[in-house]
Design a protein around this motif. Structure first.
Motif, PDB file in Angstrom:
ATOM      1  N   UNK A   1       0.857  -1.183   0.000  1.00  0.00           N
ATOM      2  CA  UNK A   1       0.000   0.000   0.000  1.00  0.00           C
ATOM      3  C   UNK A   1       0.894   1.234   0.000  1.00  0.00           C
ATOM      4  N   UNK A   2       0.553   2.224  -0.801  1.00  0.00           N
ATOM      5  CA  UNK A   2       1.376   3.417  -0.891  1.00  0.00           C
ATOM      6  C   UNK A   2       2.374   3.329  -2.031  1.00  0.00           C
ATOM      7  N   UNK A   3       3.195   4.372  -2.152  1.00  0.00           N
ATOM      8  CA  UNK A   3       4.166   4.466  -3.238  1.00  0.00           C
ATOM      9  C   UNK A   3       5.475   3.772  -2.868  1.00  0.00           C
ATOM     10  N   UNK A   4       6.222   3.388  -3.903  1.00  0.00           N
ATOM     11  CA  UNK A   4       7.449   2.613  -3.696  1.00  0.00           C
ATOM     12  C   UNK A   4       8.475   3.360  -2.844  1.00  0.00           C
ATOM     13  N   UNK A   5       8.794   4.595  -3.208  1.00  0.00           N
ATOM     14  CA  UNK A   5       9.863   5.321  -2.528  1.00  0.00           C
ATOM     15  C   UNK A   5       9.533   5.608  -1.058  1.00  0.00           C
ATOM     16  N   UNK A   6       8.324   6.112  -0.740  1.00  0.00           N
ATOM     17  CA  UNK A   6       7.999   6.287   0.684  1.00  0.00           C
ATOM     18  C   UNK A   6       8.041   4.978   1.466  1.00  0.00           C
ATOM     19  N   UNK A   7       7.621   3.882   0.845  1.00  0.00           N
ATOM     20  CA  UNK A   7       7.674   2.592   1.529  1.00  0.00           C
ATOM     21  C   UNK A   7       9.109   2.156   1.790  1.00  0.00           C
ATOM     22  N   UNK A   8       9.988   2.417   0.821  1.00  0.00           N
ATOM     23  CA  UNK A   8      11.397   2.080   1.019  1.00  0.00           C
ATOM     24  C   UNK A   8      11.971   2.863   2.197  1.00  0.00           C
ATOM     25  N   UNK A   9      11.616   4.144   2.276  1.00  0.00           N
ATOM     26  CA  UNK A   9      12.123   4.976   3.368  1.00  0.00           C
ATOM     27  C   UNK A   9      11.543   4.533   4.711  1.00  0.00           C
ATOM     28  N   UNK A  10      10.242   4.194   4.739  1.00  0.00           N
ATOM     29  CA  UNK A  10       9.622   3.730   5.978  1.00  0.00           C
ATOM     30  C   UNK A  10      10.268   2.433   6.457  1.00  0.00           C
ATOM     31  N   UNK A  11      10.545   1.525   5.542  1.00  0.00           N
ATOM     32  CA  UNK A  11      11.180   0.262   5.942  1.00  0.00           C
ATOM     33  C   UNK A  11      12.557   0.517   6.543  1.00  0.00           C
ATOM     34  N   UNK A  12      13.274   1.500   5.994  1.00  0.00           N
ATOM     35  CA  UNK A  12      14.587   1.850   6.535  1.00  0.00           C
ATOM     36  C   UNK A  12      14.457   2.471   7.925  1.00  0.00           C
ATOM     37  N   UNK A  13      13.458   3.336   8.114  1.00  0.00           N
ATOM     38  CA  UNK A  13      13.239   3.944   9.430  1.00  0.00           C
ATOM     39  C   UNK A  13      12.918   2.888  10.481  1.00  0.00           C
ATOM     40  N   UNK A  14      12.079   1.926  10.130  1.00  0.00           N
ATOM     41  CA  UNK A  14      11.741   0.866  11.086  1.00  0.00           C
ATOM     42  C   UNK A  14      12.982   0.073  11.479  1.00  0.00           C
TER      43      UNK A  14
END
Length: 420
Positions: free
Chosen positions: A99-112
């Motif tokens: 769900x959501x766009x690729x780039x924001x998801x990549x950044x969120x996964x890195x933050x987690x």
């Protein structure tokens, strides 16, 4: 025919001999052990790992709400695994669903991944920074419920509804007051969760993890320093490598929103491929057949079963009369598992603190240097706690004595009555 074998943990470089015979490429499968932190330990679109899920309520019959694998259970298992096999290196990998766009998801996964890594390392400022950058009100509400159940603090925020209403603000203020009392701190009691209060939450979570490890904060710090991390230690793989729903767009999945903690034997860890960054590492890890991931089992933890205890503390003064402990006196409550609380005596000697329903032993101690003597006037009309340096300044006729250093109740000396 030439047979070539490559290790998934190393860059792929080889030379093929010339000839007409076909060449066969044989891939050696790497091995790793894996701990999963699924979305039960994260809220959607948040980077903050949660110590427990649900609202940490007790069951309606007064018993435990049910044993479960919590965020604290998983992180405690990290240290247990590292202690059992210190030669393995650890890599923290974040994922999202589609769900959501690729780039924001990549950044969120890195933050987690960085949020979990910072906590494991004991990097307080790094953990706070990721919480400030990507957190939600429901994260705060969840942690407040956990603190109320785990430590018996008066900080419940009402329902976990992601709304910053009056009950949530009151719960935050309660957390701040309780933290200041128990940790001898001076966090502003303002109902606002900024860097200072996130730091307090880091300290409380660390104390809980130390207790689960059977040590104190200094011991936990030693264990944190002993963890051997891969380089890089934390990466984000975005939405590319799901557990379920492969090739489905906008697929909301609790299993796919996760952080994985991967332990590699020496020589099995993936080597970064020049210029490809995290994406190259993710490909080395998750391309089908590259690694055989062996799950590390986690035993469910019992739900917190704390109750609020109320005692009226009285003592026989030097004049022979019985009086309540003076208001404002600091009393330490020490539990059998090594944790402690600092509580202040209220009106009429009343002391409230948390106790576990199973009746574990606890000890009350009055051994501070600033106010550890009890003094009263000749008529017994006035009494107060004083420090040793104040004894010489007492008025004529006043009597004093030192507080007993400890009052203990073992596990068989008290029981829960009228609760449920």
């Amino acid at each position: 025919m030439a047979e070539l074998q490559f290790d998934p943990g190393q860059p792929l470089r080889w030379e093929l001999p010339a000839g007409e015979e076909p060449h066969r490429l044989q891939r050696k499968q790497g091995k790793a052990k894996v701990l999963e932190m699924e979305d039960l330990q994260f809220h959607r679109n948040s980077a903050v790992w949660l110590p427990d899920h649900g609202e940490c309520h007790e069951a309606a019959d007064g018993g435990a709400a049910g044993d479960r694998v919590t965020g604290l259970v998983v992180l405690e298992k990290v240290f247990a695994q590292a202690a059992a096999d210190p030669s393995r290196s650890l890599l923290v990998v974040g994922h999202t669903d589609t769900t959501g766009e690729d780039e924001p998801n990549l950044y969120l996964s890195d933050l987690r991944a960085r949020n979990v890594y910072a906590f494991l390392r004991g990097d307080r400022s790094g953990w706070v920074a990721t919480c400030v950058e990507r957190s939600k009100v429901e994260d705060v509400q969840q942690i407040l419920h956990w603190a109320a159940a785990e430590r018996g603090w008066d900080c419940r925020p009402g329902p976990v509804d992601d709304r910053l209403g009056p009950k949530t603000r009151a719960g935050i203020e309660g957390f701040q007051r309780e933290f200041n009392a128990d940790f001898e701190a001076s966090v502003a009691v303002d109902g606002v969760v900024g860097p200072e209060t996130w730091g307090a939450m880091f300290d409380v979570l660390s104390a809980a993890l130390a207790a689960r490890r059977g040590t104190d904060l200094a011991g936990l710090e030693r264990e944190r320093r002993s963890l051997a991390f891969h380089r890089p230690a934390a990466i984000g793989c975005g939405e590319v490598y799901p557990i379920e729903g492969s090739r489905k767009n906008d697929y909301r999945s609790q299993k796919n929103r996760r952080v994985e903690l991967l332990f590699f034997e020496e020589g099995e860890a993936p080597a970064p491929v020049g210029g490809q960054g995290d994406c190259g590492l993710c490909a080395l890890l998750y391309v089908k057949g590259s690694y055989d991931f062996e799950p590390i089992p986690c035993d469910p933890a019992p739900s917190p079963t704390l109750l609020r205890a109320y005692l009226q503390l009285r003592l026989q003064g030097p004049d022979g009369g019985w009086r309540p402990f003076p208001e404002g006196l600091a009393v330490r409550v020490l539990y059998a598992n090594g944790t402690e609380q600092v509580r202040l005596v209220g009106e009429e000697g009343r002391l409230d603190f948390a106790v576990r329903r199973n009746g574990e032993a606890f000890t009350l101690r009055v051994d501070g240097e600033e106010a550890c003597y009890y003094a009263c006037d000749a008529d017994g009309q006035e009494a107060r706690a004083v420090g040793e340096g104040d004894l010489g300044a007492l008025e004529e006729g006043w009597k004093w004595f030192r507080f007993p250093p400890g009052l203990g109740l073992d596990g068989g000396a008290w029981e829960v009555a009228g609760a449920g």
